[in-house]
Motif scaffolding. Structure first.
Motif, mmCIF file in Angstrom:
data_model
loop_
_atom_site.group_PDB
_atom_site.id
_atom_site.type_symbol
_atom_site.label_atom_id
_atom_site.label_comp_id
_atom_site.label_asym_id
_atom_site.label_seq_id
_atom_site.Cartn_x
_atom_site.Cartn_y
_atom_site.Cartn_z
ATOM 1 N N ILE A 188 -19.475 -73.727 -14.965
ATOM 2 C CA ILE A 188 -19.366 -74.182 -13.581
ATOM 3 C C ILE A 188 -20.613 -74.941 -13.154
ATOM 4 N N TRP A 189 -20.381 -76.069 -12.481
ATOM 5 C CA TRP A 189 -21.450 -76.852 -11.861
ATOM 6 C C TRP A 189 -21.234 -76.789 -10.359
ATOM 7 N N ASP A 190 -22.260 -76.342 -9.619
ATOM 8 C CA ASP A 190 -22.186 -76.195 -8.162
ATOM 9 C C ASP A 190 -22.728 -77.435 -7.462
ATOM 10 N N THR A 218 -18.636 -85.447 -5.045
ATOM 11 C CA THR A 218 -19.520 -85.314 -6.198
ATOM 12 C C THR A 218 -18.856 -84.471 -7.281
ATOM 13 N N ALA A 219 -18.240 -83.355 -6.890
ATOM 14 C CA ALA A 219 -17.557 -82.492 -7.855
ATOM 15 C C ALA A 219 -16.386 -83.219 -8.500
ATOM 16 N N GLU A 220 -15.637 -83.953 -7.703
ATOM 17 C CA GLU A 220 -14.509 -84.722 -8.230
ATOM 18 C C GLU A 220 -14.988 -85.762 -9.245
ATOM 19 N N HIS A 221 -16.079 -86.427 -8.940
ATOM 20 C CA HIS A 221 -16.638 -87.430 -9.852
ATOM 21 C C HIS A 221 -17.211 -86.765 -11.116
ATOM 22 N N GLU A 252 -16.916 -86.102 -27.742
ATOM 23 C CA GLU A 252 -17.220 -85.048 -28.715
ATOM 24 C C GLU A 252 -15.984 -84.547 -29.462
ATOM 25 N N LYS A 253 -14.799 -85.026 -29.074
ATOM 26 C CA LYS A 253 -13.534 -84.629 -29.698
ATOM 27 C C LYS A 253 -13.352 -83.105 -29.685
ATOM 28 N N LEU A 254 -13.614 -82.516 -28.520
ATOM 29 C CA LEU A 254 -13.473 -81.073 -28.363
ATOM 30 C C LEU A 254 -12.008 -80.711 -28.136
ATOM 31 N N ASP A 255 -11.644 -79.535 -28.592
ATOM 32 C CA ASP A 255 -10.292 -79.020 -28.379
ATOM 33 C C ASP A 255 -10.279 -78.250 -27.056
ATOM 34 N N VAL A 256 -10.574 -78.967 -25.984
ATOM 35 C CA VAL A 256 -10.669 -78.391 -24.646
ATOM 36 C C VAL A 256 -9.787 -79.240 -23.748
ATOM 37 N N ASN A 257 -8.971 -78.600 -22.915
ATOM 38 C CA ASN A 257 -8.124 -79.396 -22.039
ATOM 39 C C ASN A 257 -8.080 -78.874 -20.610
ATOM 40 N N ILE A 258 -8.949 -77.932 -20.273
ATOM 41 C CA ILE A 258 -8.959 -77.402 -18.908
ATOM 42 C C ILE A 258 -10.257 -77.828 -18.223
ATOM 43 N N THR A 259 -10.133 -78.714 -17.261
ATOM 44 C CA THR A 259 -11.244 -79.111 -16.400
ATOM 45 C C THR A 259 -10.704 -79.166 -14.984
ATOM 46 N N GLY A 260 -11.603 -79.259 -14.029
ATOM 47 C CA GLY A 260 -11.136 -79.379 -12.657
ATOM 48 C C GLY A 260 -12.281 -79.349 -11.678
ATOM 49 N N PHE A 261 -11.903 -79.420 -10.409
ATOM 50 C CA PHE A 261 -12.874 -79.248 -9.347
ATOM 51 C C PHE A 261 -12.188 -78.500 -8.212
ATOM 52 N N GLU A 262 -12.967 -77.747 -7.465
ATOM 53 C CA GLU A 262 -12.435 -76.967 -6.353
ATOM 54 C C GLU A 262 -13.355 -77.143 -5.161
ATOM 55 N N ILE A 263 -12.764 -77.365 -4.013
ATOM 56 C CA ILE A 263 -13.527 -77.410 -2.771
ATOM 57 C C ILE A 263 -13.552 -75.992 -2.237
ATOM 58 N N GLN A 264 -14.752 -75.447 -2.074
ATOM 59 C CA GLN A 264 -14.871 -74.048 -1.666
ATOM 60 C C GLN A 264 -15.276 -73.899 -0.213
ATOM 61 N N GLY A 265 -15.497 -74.974 0.438
ATOM 62 C CA GLY A 265 -15.859 -74.949 1.847
ATOM 63 C C GLY A 265 -16.260 -76.348 2.272
ATOM 64 N N GLU A 266 -16.594 -76.485 3.518
ATOM 65 C CA GLU A 266 -16.950 -77.793 4.054
ATOM 66 C C GLU A 266 -18.174 -78.385 3.371
ATOM 67 N N MET A 267 -19.075 -77.527 2.911
ATOM 68 C CA MET A 267 -20.338 -77.991 2.337
ATOM 69 C C MET A 267 -20.544 -77.518 0.905
ATOM 70 N N GLN A 268 -19.484 -77.073 0.223
ATOM 71 C CA GLN A 268 -19.641 -76.577 -1.141
ATOM 72 C C GLN A 268 -18.410 -76.883 -1.976
ATOM 73 N N ALA A 269 -18.649 -77.313 -3.227
ATOM 74 C CA ALA A 269 -17.575 -77.573 -4.182
ATOM 75 C C ALA A 269 -18.110 -77.310 -5.589
ATOM 76 N N ILE A 270 -17.190 -77.130 -6.524
ATOM 77 C CA ILE A 270 -17.579 -76.925 -7.920
ATOM 78 C C ILE A 270 -16.767 -77.848 -8.815
ATOM 79 N N ALA A 271 -17.336 -78.160 -9.962
ATOM 80 C CA ALA A 271 -16.611 -78.779 -11.069
ATOM 81 C C ALA A 271 -16.683 -77.772 -12.207
#
Length: 77
Positions: free
Chosen positions: A8-10, A19-22, A34-53
């Motif tokens: 998680i990046w805050d 910023t989180a969306e970008h 890197e050709k990683l076998d990873v397919n779950i990414t996203g971003f969430e808005i957790q409040g008016e002044m906070q989001a995560i990627a």
């Protein structure tokens, strides 16, 4: 089956959602390069002044991704 870890990046402030969306775009680019076998990414808005990627990785990929991209925190997925 290996564990899945959510790295998680805050972001805070009035532009945190954009910023989180970008940041998710860069996470997807890293996965492709890197050709990683990873397919779950996203971003969430957790409040008016906070989001995560986030990116979900397996135990095998966690150290490489952590050392390269330096997430702020992680949790079991």
């Amino acid at each position: 089956m290996s564990r899945k870890i959510k790295l998680i990046w805050d972001f805070r402030g009035p532009a945190s959602a954009k910023t989180a969306e970008h940041h998710e775009i860069h996470l997807k680019e890293y996965i492709a390069i890197e050709k990683l076998d990873v397919n779950i990414t996203g971003f969430e808005i957790q409040g008016e002044m906070q989001a995560i990627a986030f990116m979900v990785v397996t135990d095998e990929n966690m150290i490489q991704v952590r050392d390269t991209l330096k997430p702020h925190r992680g949790e079991l997925f």
